[in-house]
Design a protein around this motif. Structure first.
Motif, short mmCIF file in Angstrom:
data_model
loop_
_atom_site.label_atom_id
_atom_site.label_comp_id
_atom_site.label_asym_id
_atom_site.label_seq_id
_atom_site.Cartn_x
_atom_site.Cartn_y
_atom_site.Cartn_z
N ALA A 30 0.26 -8.22 -4.20
CA ALA A 30 -0.85 -7.37 -4.66
C ALA A 30 -0.54 -5.91 -4.35
N PHE A 31 -0.65 -5.07 -5.38
CA PHE A 31 -0.48 -3.63 -5.19
C PHE A 31 -1.87 -3.00 -5.13
N TRP A 32 -2.11 -2.17 -4.09
CA TRP A 32 -3.43 -1.61 -3.83
C TRP A 32 -3.46 -0.10 -4.05
N LEU A 33 -4.56 0.38 -4.62
CA LEU A 33 -4.93 1.79 -4.57
C LEU A 33 -6.34 1.87 -4.03
N ILE A 34 -6.59 2.83 -3.15
CA ILE A 34 -7.91 2.97 -2.53
C ILE A 34 -8.49 4.30 -2.97
N GLY A 35 -9.73 4.28 -3.43
CA GLY A 35 -10.37 5.50 -3.89
C GLY A 35 -11.87 5.38 -3.78
N PHE A 36 -12.57 5.88 -4.80
CA PHE A 36 -14.03 5.86 -4.77
C PHE A 36 -14.56 5.18 -6.03
N ASP A 37 -15.79 5.48 -6.41
CA ASP A 37 -16.52 4.69 -7.40
C ASP A 37 -15.77 4.44 -8.70
N ASN A 38 -15.19 5.48 -9.28
CA ASN A 38 -14.62 5.35 -10.61
C ASN A 38 -13.13 5.08 -10.55
N VAL A 39 -12.68 4.18 -11.41
CA VAL A 39 -11.26 3.86 -11.44
C VAL A 39 -10.43 5.11 -11.73
N SER A 40 -11.00 6.04 -12.49
CA SER A 40 -10.27 7.26 -12.84
C SER A 40 -9.99 8.12 -11.61
N ASP A 41 -10.74 7.87 -10.53
CA ASP A 41 -10.54 8.67 -9.31
C ASP A 41 -9.40 8.15 -8.45
N PHE A 42 -8.78 7.02 -8.83
CA PHE A 42 -7.77 6.41 -7.98
C PHE A 42 -6.43 7.12 -8.18
N GLU A 43 -6.13 8.00 -7.24
CA GLU A 43 -4.87 8.72 -7.30
C GLU A 43 -4.23 8.71 -5.93
N ALA A 44 -2.99 8.43 -5.88
CA ALA A 44 -2.26 8.49 -4.61
C ALA A 44 -1.67 9.87 -4.49
N ASP A 45 -2.27 10.70 -3.69
CA ASP A 45 -1.88 12.11 -3.58
C ASP A 45 -1.22 12.35 -2.24
N PHE A 89 0.86 -1.19 0.00
CA PHE A 89 0.00 0.00 0.00
C PHE A 89 0.89 1.24 0.00
N LEU A 90 0.59 2.18 -0.88
CA LEU A 90 1.35 3.44 -0.89
C LEU A 90 1.03 4.26 0.36
N SER A 91 2.04 4.69 1.07
CA SER A 91 1.82 5.53 2.25
C SER A 91 1.07 6.80 1.90
N SER A 92 1.39 7.40 0.75
CA SER A 92 0.72 8.64 0.34
C SER A 92 -0.76 8.41 0.09
N ASN A 93 -1.12 7.25 -0.48
CA ASN A 93 -2.53 6.93 -0.72
C ASN A 93 -3.28 6.76 0.60
N MET A 125 6.15 2.32 0.37
CA MET A 125 5.02 1.40 0.50
C MET A 125 5.10 0.65 1.83
N LEU A 126 3.93 0.41 2.43
CA LEU A 126 3.80 -0.44 3.60
C LEU A 126 3.26 -1.79 3.15
N SER A 127 3.67 -2.86 3.83
CA SER A 127 3.27 -4.19 3.36
C SER A 127 2.73 -5.04 4.49
N THR A 128 1.98 -6.05 4.11
CA THR A 128 1.44 -7.05 5.04
C THR A 128 1.17 -8.33 4.25
N LYS A 129 0.72 -9.38 4.93
CA LYS A 129 0.47 -10.66 4.26
C LYS A 129 -0.94 -11.15 4.53
N SER A 130 -1.44 -11.99 3.61
CA SER A 130 -2.71 -12.68 3.82
C SER A 130 -2.66 -13.99 3.03
N LEU A 131 -3.76 -14.72 3.03
CA LEU A 131 -3.92 -15.89 2.19
C LEU A 131 -4.93 -15.60 1.09
N PHE A 132 -4.69 -16.17 -0.09
CA PHE A 132 -5.72 -16.20 -1.11
C PHE A 132 -6.44 -17.53 -0.97
N LYS A 133 -7.75 -17.47 -0.68
CA LYS A 133 -8.51 -18.69 -0.44
C LYS A 133 -9.81 -18.68 -1.24
#
Length: 604
Positions: A185-200, A85-89, A128-136
């Motif tokens: 997995a690289f993550w970006l978090i935003g809102f409804d539209n993919v175009s809104d995903f910006e790490a600012d 996860f990007l720290s700025s995001n 970037m900050l990182s963590t782990k999980s399982l894909f199940k």
């Protein structure tokens, strides 16, 4: 943005893209920080469903899918995923969370501090900050459902990501692998539209009260007269382009048309357009081919202003280009003479009705023309106008969501709609489908003197739609003087003494003297200004029925306002200052020793 995170993943060894996954709000089953949170499945496990990428994941993990289809325990063969996860995001989304909770009056300061502490103490790799999980695979439904499960309990997802989701939040996840078939997995978090995903990383939001103020879209600054309400707004807008600031002042005659706009009679000057030589050739050709008789002369009369700008050679060029003899320049000149003599007078000016926008509409249009810039509408003396009458149905637009956009739109009337569609364009969101909606970049600031609150009382429904900020009296102009006769009194001393008496008599702060009740350019308040502005206000608005015991020259003797202008007026004014206990410029109390006006300074 896509190239940025591809390069980041390549830098840490994950150079093979598996698929991109878009996970919307409804598919995120998680416990959230906000009060309107969606609950988990009940077992407390953090998980994110990935149904949107089921087809791609089946191709990537065919053996795992096949084994679970054969009713083998889904835990066997689950794939470990490392998440980045990007720290700025994260910081950007945390700002939206703060803004959302501030707008809804929720106190989340402890949680925000906890999140910031975690970020500070966490070790970042390439930002970037990182963590782990399982894909199940989930076997509890009629079909297999892929999801991330069992995130590290002390990792960034468990400690932060699950807490910064808001209504309409969404993920964009890009799944990668390396040559060792390890997955990330690289993550970006935003809102409804993919175009809104910006790490600012440049967005800074609320944690301190100063930043909270910047998120308020509608504020009324209120307080006693002269407390610096307008000055505070001016200071806040320092550096903002004048093109983005619109001002108006309410008064008893203010109404919807003077605030928004309306059709008004205007003077139109009918000045003909000046055409180029090429355009004139086209115009003359049209007349000639259209069979207009005496076309050169009529052409000269109709386009006389343009022809007046040309020389003889240009006129001949026009005629030759139209297949006409250059001798017709004489006909041009005849037509020009007719046009200048008769047509100019008849078209000089006329009265027409046109829609004239006012402060609100000008700010509204500017906000939609410059969506990347903040636009401010300043309303001075908001309670001196009838707000219900002035705002009309715009009242509905004052309900803003977490991001400053109107929660409810309203239909524009025919005149307003036609004007906005012509000005902004029919497809502009500011008038789309004929509806008005305040954008998030439009801020409305207002001032209100509490001493004038009885002019047009503001109802509670209107009040609830604003943030309110009280501007107190600070007694800060300690170097200002009041000059009477040969004595200089301290303005702050006079201000404090008078305000104490007003407060004691009325139990109200509405009538107090603010720091800038007067604003002398050189810091010296003359006896004339004291009488005509300050004491006149106190006599008429504060001491009508003798409240405050301000107009006294001794314990037993009152003085009227008119007496301060009469014979021995200065003497009585000095005695009045002495009775109030006002100190001089050296902080000494000025007392009257005798009837002969012998004044001595006595240390306080």
């Amino acid at each position: 943005m896509e190239q940025i995170y591809k390069s980041k993943m390549q830098a840490i060894g994950y150079d093979q893209n598996v698929c991109d996954i878009f996970v919307n709000w409804e598919d995120v089953k998680d416990e959230l920080l906000i009060p309107e949170r969606k609950r988990g499945s009940g077992n407390g496990t953090i998980h994110v469903f990935l149904g949107a990428a089921d087809e791609e994941l089946r191709k990537e993990f065919p053996q795992y899918y096949a084994s679970v289809h054969n009713e083998i325990d889904a835990t066997n063969g689950a794939i470990e995923i490392k998440h980045y996860f990007l720290s700025s995001n994260i910081i950007s989304m945390l700002g939206y969370v703060c803004q959302y909770n501030h707008e809804h009056h929720y106190d989340i300061v402890p949680q925000v501090e906890e999140i910031l502490d975690f970020i500070t103490q966490s070790r970042a790799t390439d930002g970037m900050l990182s963590t782990k999980s399982l894909f199940k695979l989930s076997t509890g439904a009629t079909k297999l459902r892929p999801y991330f499960k069992q995130f590290e309990s002390n990792g960034v997802f468990a400690k932060i990501i699950r807490k910064i989701l808001l209504p309409n939040s969404a993920y964009k996840i890009s799944l990668y692998k390396n040559n060792n078939n390890e997955y990330a997995a690289f993550w970006l978090i935003g809102f409804d539209n993919v175009s809104d995903f910006e790490a600012d990383s440049n967005i800074e939001y609320l944690v301190s009260s100063d930043n909270i103020e910047s998120a308020c879209h509608q504020i009324i600054y209120y307080g006693a007269p002269g407390t610096g309400k307008s000055h505070k707004i001016k200071a806040q807008l320092e550096g903002v382009s004048k093109e983005n600031i619109f001002r108006t002042t309410f008064h008893p005659d203010s109404d919807y048309s003077t605030f928004v706009g309306a059709y008004k009679p205007t003077m139109e000057k009918s000045i003909d357009k000046i055409y180029t030589k090429g355009e004139l050739i086209s115009k003359l050709t049209e007349m000639k081919e259209g069979g207009v008789t005496y076309s050169p002369q009529k052409f000269g009369a109709k386009y006389w202003r343009s022809l007046k700008q040309l020389n003889l050679s240009d006129k001949k060029d026009i005629l030759q280009a139209c297949g006409m003899s250059d001798n017709y320049t004489v006909e041009f000149d005849k037509g020009v003479a007719v046009g200048e003599e008769y047509l100019a007078c008849s078209k000089e000016s006329r009265i027409i009705y046109s829609f004239v926008p006012q402060a609100f509409l000008n700010a509204y249009i500017q906000a939609y023309r410059k969506p990347e810039e903040k636009v401010y509408l300043i309303i001075e003396e908001i309670n001196r106008g009838n707000c219900a009458q002035v705002f009309g149905d715009l009242f509905q637009l004052l309900d803003r969501d977490a991001y400053g956009k109107s929660e409810y739109s309203i239909k524009a009337d025919a005149d307003l709609r036609a004007f906005l569609e012509e000005t902004l364009g029919e497809d502009n969101i500011g008038i789309k489908d004929g509806e008005l909606c305040l954008p998030s970049n439009l801020y409305i600031y207002a001032t209100m003197n509490t001493s004038d609150q009885s002019l047009f009382p503001i109802d509670s429904a209107f009040k609830r739609r604003w943030d309110w900020e009280y501007e107190p009296i600070k007694y800060k102009n300690t170097d200002w003087k009041i000059a009477i006769d040969n004595t200089e009194y301290s303005w702050v001393s006079f201000q404090r003494k008078v305000n104490d008496k007003i407060l004691s008599a009325t139990s109200s702060e509405d009538k107090l003297l603010g720091d800038y009740f007067v604003n002398p350019s050189d810091g010296v308040i003359t006896d004339k200004v004291l009488l005509n502005k300050i004491l006149f206000y106190l006599w008429n608005d504060v001491c009508k029925d003798g409240e405050g015991e301000i107009f006294k020259i001794s314990e037993t003797e009152d003085v009227s306002f008119s007496e301060l202008y009469g014979e021995n007026g200065t003497e009585k004014l000095v005695k009045m200052m002495s009775y109030l206990g006002v100190t001089d410029s050296n902080d000494n109390i000025v007392t009257v020793k005798s009837d002969e006006d012998i004044i001595e300074n006595q240390s306080e």
